[in-house]
Design an enzyme around this catalytic site. Structure first.
Site, PDB file in Angstrom:
ATOM      1  CG  HIS A 282      -2.517  -3.811   8.097  1.00 24.90           C
ATOM      2  ND1 HIS A 282      -2.741  -5.132   7.664  1.00 24.90           N
ATOM      3  CD2 HIS A 282      -3.467  -3.118   7.569  1.00 24.90           C
ATOM      4  CE1 HIS A 282      -3.672  -5.036   6.800  1.00 24.90           C
ATOM      5  NE2 HIS A 282      -4.289  -3.876   6.657  1.00 24.90           N
TER       6      HIS A 282
ATOM      7  CD  GLU B 287      -3.216  -0.693   1.812  1.00 22.64           C
ATOM      8  OE1 GLU B 287      -3.733   0.354   2.080  1.00 22.64           O
ATOM      9  OE2 GLU B 287      -4.113  -1.590   1.844  1.00 22.64           O
TER      10      GLU B 287
END
Length: 419
Positions: free
Chosen positions: A272, A49
């Protein structure tokens, strides 16, 4: 020159949640991530990402001394978001973009706009060929109503096929990334069954970090609690997987994760948690390596996956028929508009508005028909590959059973002769 083993390899993986203007504190967090990587000095850093190439170039500049070898995988409309930073020389790189990845009309989900893929970089680690794979699969969004299950199964199948067909010359395999699947989900079991990859969390000698190795936790400042339902404490969807070869054995000595906000930091590195593993590479005395799962397990998991893909084909065909109905409805209304105008039922301005609306409906129907046609072909191809593999596995299984029966009969015959 022979490689002196054992060799220690430290690998880092993080989904950076780096979507500019949408992710909170994006620039500040990239600075934090760069400082972390410089400080910890990992051998390999696998980042997902990293959607903006501008952010990749920022990290590349910051890590130019600690990780001089880098590669950014470009694909899709926005990009794959995959970036690799390495202390070791990158000899080669290749990318495979998954053939199915969400729906363009699901703008809020956004996966379709990112070219989800698996990237491979081949590293030279003190004379050893190390294949490093980085990937990011489609998000789940809803555990109860998972409309993208078939997408992740297809991606898992393409991932394992890509690994199997590119690993023959490698001494060591390292796979890292956000799989968006729990450890015992169908896609994860499918990947393990065919590749014999070992999950560092379950095979490490020492672990420190989140409970049960969770990488998406309720205590993280950025985590949306609804994303964890029905798992209150957290879920484990990020992985580092490894595999040795006939000449080199790989062991996970230790593994750790971050646990939400860091000390003296106002917010975490990402939504995360990061993974860090310490691996040791050692020569094997014998020509042994990890083997794939049993034939029965491979048959069962492939059959289950094939059923999911088959159902997805039926669903996509139904959507394709709706697209045709939409297209035909637009055509029908356009054909009737001249009669409405001549009969004086509607004014010209109304006819013009309805005509423009119908053109938009027809265009939408045509585009959706093309989209679902492409998806059906991708799903059918995956189903066909799975069926071929099932046929082969059944043949091997039957051959093995025949050999076992023959061996038993031979043993009984020899026993009678001895008696």
């Amino acid at each position: 020159m022979p490689t002196e083993l054992p060799v220690t390899l430290r690998v880092f993986s993080l989904n950076c949640w780096g979507l500019r203007f949408f992710s909170s504190h994006c620039s500040e967090r990239y600075k934090m991530i760069a400082d972390l990587l410089k400080r910890e000095n990992h051998d390999i850093a696998l980042l997902q990402e990293v959607w903006s190439e501008r952010d990749f170039l920022f990290l590349k500049g910051k890590l130019s001394k600690s990780h001089p070898n880098t590669h950014y995988f470009r694909s899709g409309m926005v990009g794959s978001g995959l970036a690799v930073f390495s202390k070791h020389t990158i000899q080669n790189a290749v990318l495979h973009q998954y053939s199915l990845n969400g729906q363009p009309y699901k703008v809020r989900h956004g996966d379709w706009f990112g070219g989800k893929a698996v990237g491979l970089v081949v590293l030279n680690v003190i004379g050893l060929r190390v294949n490093v794979y980085i990937t990011h699969l489609h998000a789940e969004y809803s555990r109860a109503e998972d409309e993208y299950l078939a997408h992740r199964i297809l991606q898992s199948w393409e991932l394992l096929q890509f690994i199997r067909h590119t690993c023959s010359e490698a001494d060591v395999l390292v796979v890292g990334g956000d799989l968006n699947m729990h450890p015992e989900d169908l896609g994860t079991r499918l990947l393990r069954a065919y590749t014999a990859l070992r999950d560092c969390y379950t095979h490490t000698h020492m672990f420190s970090g989140c409970e049960d190795g969770h990488t998406l936790i309720a205590d993280n400042h950025f985590t949306k609690k609804e994303d964890l339902i029905p798992f209150e404490k957290g879920i484990r969807i990020d992985y580092i997987l490894t595999k040795g070869s006939g000449s080199v054995n790989i062991k996970c000595v230790s593994m750790c994760t971050t646990k939400g906000s860091e000390p003296e930091k106002t917010f975490p590195y990402s939504d995360h948690e990061s993974l860090t593993v310490e691996l040791t590479l050692q020569h094997l005395d014998g020509n042994t390596t990890e083997t794939a799962s049993s034939l029965s397990e491979q048959v069962d998991v492939t059959d289950e996956s094939c059923e999911v893909v088959r159902n997805a084909v039926i669903h996509a065909e139904a959507l394709q028929r709706k697209a045709i109905h939409l297209l035909m409805a637009g055509l029908l209304v356009i054909a009737l508009l001249p009669f409405f105008l001549c009969a004086g039922i509607v004014f010209f301005s109304t006819v013009a508005f309805l005509g423009a609306l119908c053109v938009g409906v027809m265009a939408s129907g045509a585009l959706l028909y093309i989209l679902f046609s492409i998806q059906i072909k991708a799903l059918r191809e995956t189903e066909a590959q799975m069926k071929l593999n099932l046929a082969y596995l059944s043949q091997v299984k039957n051959s093995a059973s025949s050999l076992d029966v023959h061996h038993d009969l031979q043993s009984q015959s020899n026993s009678k002769k001895d008696a």
